[in-house]
Design a protein around this motif. Structure first.
Motif, PDB file in Angstrom:
ATOM      1  N   GLU A 334      85.246 -22.396  -7.657  1.00 21.61           N
ATOM      2  CA  GLU A 334      83.788 -22.577  -7.769  1.00 21.61           C
ATOM      3  C   GLU A 334      83.469 -23.900  -8.455  1.00 21.61           C
ATOM      4  O   GLU A 334      82.590 -24.650  -8.013  1.00 21.61           O
ATOM      5  CB  GLU A 334      83.178 -21.413  -8.557  1.00 21.61           C
ATOM      6  CG  GLU A 334      83.164 -20.089  -7.815  1.00 21.61           C
ATOM      7  CD  GLU A 334      82.390 -19.032  -8.591  1.00 21.61           C
ATOM      8  OE1 GLU A 334      81.148 -18.990  -8.444  1.00 21.61           O
ATOM      9  OE2 GLU A 334      83.016 -18.271  -9.344  1.00 21.61           O
ATOM     10  N   ASP A 335      84.182 -24.188  -9.524  1.00 22.06           N
ATOM     11  CA  ASP A 335      83.951 -25.423 -10.272  1.00 22.06           C
ATOM     12  C   ASP A 335      84.245 -26.661  -9.429  1.00 22.06           C
ATOM     13  O   ASP A 335      83.639 -27.717  -9.618  1.00 22.06           O
ATOM     14  CB  ASP A 335      84.812 -25.450 -11.542  1.00 22.06           C
ATOM     15  CG  ASP A 335      84.350 -24.427 -12.578  1.00 22.06           C
ATOM     16  OD1 ASP A 335      83.200 -23.933 -12.447  1.00 22.06           O
ATOM     17  OD2 ASP A 335      85.140 -24.098 -13.489  1.00 22.06           O
ATOM     18  N   GLN A 336      85.184 -26.513  -8.480  1.00 22.80           N
ATOM     19  CA  GLN A 336      85.520 -27.624  -7.591  1.00 22.80           C
ATOM     20  C   GLN A 336      84.514 -27.778  -6.451  1.00 22.80           C
ATOM     21  O   GLN A 336      84.618 -28.693  -5.641  1.00 22.80           O
ATOM     22  CB  GLN A 336      86.924 -27.412  -7.000  1.00 22.80           C
ATOM     23  CG  GLN A 336      88.048 -27.526  -8.014  1.00 22.80           C
ATOM     24  CD  GLN A 336      89.392 -27.101  -7.429  1.00 22.80           C
ATOM     25  OE1 GLN A 336      89.534 -26.888  -6.222  1.00 22.80           O
ATOM     26  NE2 GLN A 336      90.386 -26.966  -8.294  1.00 22.80           N
ATOM     27  N   GLY A 337      83.548 -26.867  -6.406  1.00 24.09           N
ATOM     28  CA  GLY A 337      82.523 -26.954  -5.370  1.00 24.09           C
ATOM     29  C   GLY A 337      82.983 -26.488  -4.008  1.00 24.09           C
ATOM     30  O   GLY A 337      82.409 -26.865  -2.984  1.00 24.09           O
ATOM     31  N   LEU A 338      84.017 -25.626  -3.966  1.00 21.40           N
ATOM     32  CA  LEU A 338      84.566 -25.144  -2.704  1.00 21.40           C
ATOM     33  C   LEU A 338      84.119 -23.728  -2.359  1.00 21.40           C
ATOM     34  O   LEU A 338      84.102 -23.349  -1.192  1.00 21.40           O
ATOM     35  CB  LEU A 338      86.101 -25.192  -2.750  1.00 21.40           C
ATOM     36  CG  LEU A 338      86.721 -26.571  -2.990  1.00 21.40           C
ATOM     37  CD1 LEU A 338      88.230 -26.443  -3.189  1.00 21.40           C
ATOM     38  CD2 LEU A 338      86.412 -27.501  -1.827  1.00 21.40           C
ATOM     39  N   LEU A 339      83.756 -22.953  -3.390  1.00 22.48           N
ATOM     40  CA  LEU A 339      83.465 -21.539  -3.211  1.00 22.48           C
ATOM     41  C   LEU A 339      82.240 -21.155  -4.028  1.00 22.48           C
ATOM     42  O   LEU A 339      81.978 -21.748  -5.072  1.00 22.48           O
ATOM     43  CB  LEU A 339      84.689 -20.728  -3.683  1.00 22.48           C
ATOM     44  CG  LEU A 339      84.858 -19.301  -3.182  1.00 22.48           C
ATOM     45  CD1 LEU A 339      85.156 -19.295  -1.678  1.00 22.48           C
ATOM     46  CD2 LEU A 339      86.012 -18.621  -3.923  1.00 22.48           C
ATOM     47  N   LEU A 340      81.491 -20.163  -3.532  1.00 24.10           N
ATOM     48  CA  LEU A 340      80.330 -19.666  -4.275  1.00 24.10           C
ATOM     49  C   LEU A 340      80.390 -18.140  -4.335  1.00 24.10           C
ATOM     50  O   LEU A 340      80.581 -17.481  -3.308  1.00 24.10           O
ATOM     51  CB  LEU A 340      79.026 -20.084  -3.597  1.00 24.10           C
ATOM     52  CG  LEU A 340      78.706 -21.579  -3.532  1.00 24.10           C
ATOM     53  CD1 LEU A 340      79.192 -22.153  -2.192  1.00 24.10           C
ATOM     54  CD2 LEU A 340      77.200 -21.821  -3.656  1.00 24.10           C
ATOM     55  N   LEU A 341      80.230 -17.597  -5.536  1.00 21.65           N
ATOM     56  CA  LEU A 341      80.082 -16.155  -5.739  1.00 21.65           C
ATOM     57  C   LEU A 341      78.813 -15.963  -6.545  1.00 21.65           C
ATOM     58  O   LEU A 341      78.746 -16.335  -7.713  1.00 21.65           O
ATOM     59  CB  LEU A 341      81.290 -15.578  -6.476  1.00 21.65           C
ATOM     60  CG  LEU A 341      81.213 -14.089  -6.849  1.00 21.65           C
ATOM     61  CD1 LEU A 341      81.061 -13.211  -5.608  1.00 21.65           C
ATOM     62  CD2 LEU A 341      82.442 -13.662  -7.646  1.00 21.65           C
ATOM     63  N   ASP A 342      77.760 -15.434  -5.879  1.00 20.29           N
ATOM     64  CA  ASP A 342      76.478 -15.280  -6.549  1.00 20.29           C
ATOM     65  C   ASP A 342      75.766 -14.035  -6.038  1.00 20.29           C
ATOM     66  O   ASP A 342      76.398 -13.152  -5.451  1.00 20.29           O
ATOM     67  CB  ASP A 342      75.617 -16.540  -6.360  1.00 20.29           C
ATOM     68  CG  ASP A 342      75.381 -16.880  -4.884  1.00 20.29           C
ATOM     69  OD1 ASP A 342      75.550 -15.989  -4.023  1.00 20.29           O
ATOM     70  OD2 ASP A 342      75.018 -18.041  -4.587  1.00 20.29           O
ATOM     71  N   HIS A 343      74.457 -13.967  -6.226  1.00 24.81           N
ATOM     72  CA  HIS A 343      73.694 -12.776  -5.836  1.00 24.81           C
ATOM     73  C   HIS A 343      73.741 -12.525  -4.327  1.00 24.81           C
ATOM     74  O   HIS A 343      73.524 -11.403  -3.882  1.00 24.81           O
ATOM     75  CB  HIS A 343      72.235 -12.912  -6.293  1.00 24.81           C
ATOM     76  CG  HIS A 343      71.495 -14.012  -5.584  1.00 24.81           C
ATOM     77  ND1 HIS A 343      71.677 -15.352  -5.892  1.00 24.81           N
ATOM     78  CD2 HIS A 343      70.590 -13.972  -4.569  1.00 24.81           C
ATOM     79  CE1 HIS A 343      70.906 -16.084  -5.106  1.00 24.81           C
ATOM     80  NE2 HIS A 343      70.236 -15.283  -4.291  1.00 24.81           N
ATOM     81  N   ARG A 344      74.027 -13.560  -3.538  1.00 23.38           N
ATOM     82  CA  ARG A 344      74.092 -13.399  -2.079  1.00 23.38           C
ATOM     83  C   ARG A 344      75.428 -12.830  -1.631  1.00 23.38           C
ATOM     84  O   ARG A 344      75.510 -12.184  -0.585  1.00 23.38           O
ATOM     85  CB  ARG A 344      73.863 -14.748  -1.387  1.00 23.38           C
ATOM     86  CG  ARG A 344      72.417 -15.220  -1.436  1.00 23.38           C
ATOM     87  CD  ARG A 344      72.281 -16.666  -0.980  1.00 23.38           C
ATOM     88  NE  ARG A 344      72.900 -16.916   0.325  1.00 23.38           N
ATOM     89  CZ  ARG A 344      73.008 -18.128   0.868  1.00 23.38           C
ATOM     90  NH1 ARG A 344      72.552 -19.189   0.198  1.00 23.38           N
ATOM     91  NH2 ARG A 344      73.563 -18.281   2.051  1.00 23.38           N
ATOM     92  N   GLY A 345      76.486 -13.100  -2.390  1.00 24.49           N
ATOM     93  CA  GLY A 345      77.811 -12.642  -2.015  1.00 24.49           C
ATOM     94  C   GLY A 345      78.844 -13.725  -2.245  1.00 24.49           C
ATOM     95  O   GLY A 345      78.692 -14.571  -3.130  1.00 24.49           O
ATOM     96  N   LEU A 346      79.905 -13.726  -1.419  1.00 25.01           N
ATOM     97  CA  LEU A 346      80.991 -14.686  -1.544  1.00 25.01           C
ATOM     98  C   LEU A 346      81.039 -15.550  -0.282  1.00 25.01           C
ATOM     99  O   LEU A 346      81.054 -15.027   0.835  1.00 25.01           O
ATOM    100  CB  LEU A 346      82.323 -13.941  -1.703  1.00 25.01           C
ATOM    101  CG  LEU A 346      83.594 -14.792  -1.864  1.00 25.01           C
ATOM    102  CD1 LEU A 346      83.580 -15.532  -3.203  1.00 25.01           C
ATOM    103  CD2 LEU A 346      84.838 -13.902  -1.752  1.00 25.01           C
TER     104      LEU A 346
END
Length: 386
Positions: A334-346
């Motif tokens: 996530e910190d590398q800007g490759l992945l997102l895990l948030d209220h929408r999902g993964l």
């Protein structure tokens, strides 16, 4: 239809296997997608396509707006034949253009020319406006970033609203494979392949296309129902030689989905269908972890990724937060800007989609070793809607 086989017999076998497998499955609701692919189905007659669709509509409920796709080879899809396929019920076409360079087509062993491919594309757009897709291959021996971009630029002026890009895969036993193995033909380096892919993504984006999956691009809402269903882990039935399927068998007392593979050799497949109603060669029951691994690997191929509610359909006792929220490795991605895990999902970022293969091992390891997984596997059957 393999050459040398009686198409009428093949047609009866396809219809019979479709009937058998639909009845063996738990398909009780509307069927929203039928896909004629795997090789060159456009070599078949429209009669065969119509027979399969008629069987599906008799054994299940084929939705009035169902997407019915046919993969077409430019040399076996003349104007009159395409019109016949449309009359048989096909409403979407996927054309294996691959390249608009005759030398590249010859290298690939294709028996069509660039001009034939473009003529087929023009005819298809008239018959299936907004529902004609093209397949293109990059990473050919001797291909440069510039030559790849020129071919794509030409096709972007002529194509419809869906494009699929695939990196060349060398098949054992082909003359191209031998030439590369012998060093007679150089293949592009990994860095050049990545650049070709990135150049194509940008060009398609500039032309109004949305990259809705790693290899697939659509504009004007022309996303493929079949593709989306597959990446979301829906059940599907595979019929015909070598077809793959995923479904929960009816009446077996099992709640686990099975991975099925049909017999590959056409002659043997036909004998089995005539004897038993289907030619399933291999059946493997998938445990909940198998299913979750597929949901993860396929779902992350899409730009929207995996929604929380969708994941919970397959893992009611193991949320995405439970599986991945506390992972330092996932946090690093996530910190590398490759992945997102948030209220929408993964989901992957734009940059992450391009390197998904390098992200998956981390995510699969986290899933396999995650807290709560053993409890999920013990208490929860895999639940999928047909």
């Amino acid at each position: 239809i393999p050459r040398g086989l009686d198409e009428a017999v093949v047609r009866r076998c396809l219809a019979r296997e479709a009937q058998t497998l639909i009845q063996l499955s738990q398909v009780q609701r509307w069927v929203h997608s039928v896909f004629f692919g795997g090789g060159t189905p456009s070599l078949a007659s429209p009669l065969t396509i119509a027979a399969v669709l008629e069987t599906v509509s008799q054994c299940a409920r084929l939705a009035a707006d169902a997407e019915v796709t046919l993969e077409a080879n430019p040399t076996s899809a003349g104007a009159s034949r395409l019109a016949g396929f449309r009359a048989a019920g096909v409403n979407r076409l996927s054309i294996g253009i691959q390249s608009v360079d005759d030398a590249e087509l010859q290298l690939l062993g294709r028996d069509h020319t660039a001009d034939e491919a473009l003529r087929t594309l023009e005819e298809a757009k008239k018959l299936f406006p907004g529902r004609t897709s093209i397949d293109l291959i990059f990473g050919l021996p001797g291909q440069s970033v510039a030559s790849w971009a020129r071919g794509l630029e030409r096709l972007l002026q002529l194509c419809d609203d869906h494009v699929s890009l695939y990196q060349l895969t060398l098949e054992r036993g082909t003359s191209l494979f031998k030439l590369v193995q012998q060093g007679a033909l150089p293949t592009p380096e990994q860095d050049m392949l990545a650049e070709m892919y990135e150049v194509a993504r940008r060009m398609l984006q500039d032309a109004g296309f949305r990259q809705y999956e790693v290899s697939n691009f659509a504009r004007n809402g022309a996303l493929s129902t079949h593709n989306l269903s597959y990446w979301q882990g829906s059940q599907y039935i595979g019929i015909g030689p070598g077809a793959h399927g995923r479904f929960v068998p009816r009446g077996s007392g099992a709640s686990l989905r099975e991975a099925r593979i049909q017999t590959l050799e056409p002659d043997n497949w036909m004998k089995e269908v005539l004897a038993w109603g289907h030619g399933t060669r291999k059946r493997v029951a998938q445990n909940p972890l198998d299913v979750l691994e597929e949901i993860l690997a396929l779902g992350l191929r899409t730009d929207v990724g995996i929604a929380h509610q969708h994941w919970l359909q397959f893992a009611p006792s193991l949320s995405l937060w439970d599986a991945f929220g506390a992972s330092e490795e996932v946090k690093e991605l996530e910190d590398q800007g490759l992945l997102l895990l948030d209220h929408r999902g993964l989901r992957c970022s734009w940059r992450g989609l391009a390197v998904l293969d390098s992200l998956l091992p981390t995510l699969l390891n986290q899933l396999q070793g995650g807290k709560g997984l053993s409890r999920h596997m013990q208490t929860t059957p895999s639940r999928q809607n047909p």
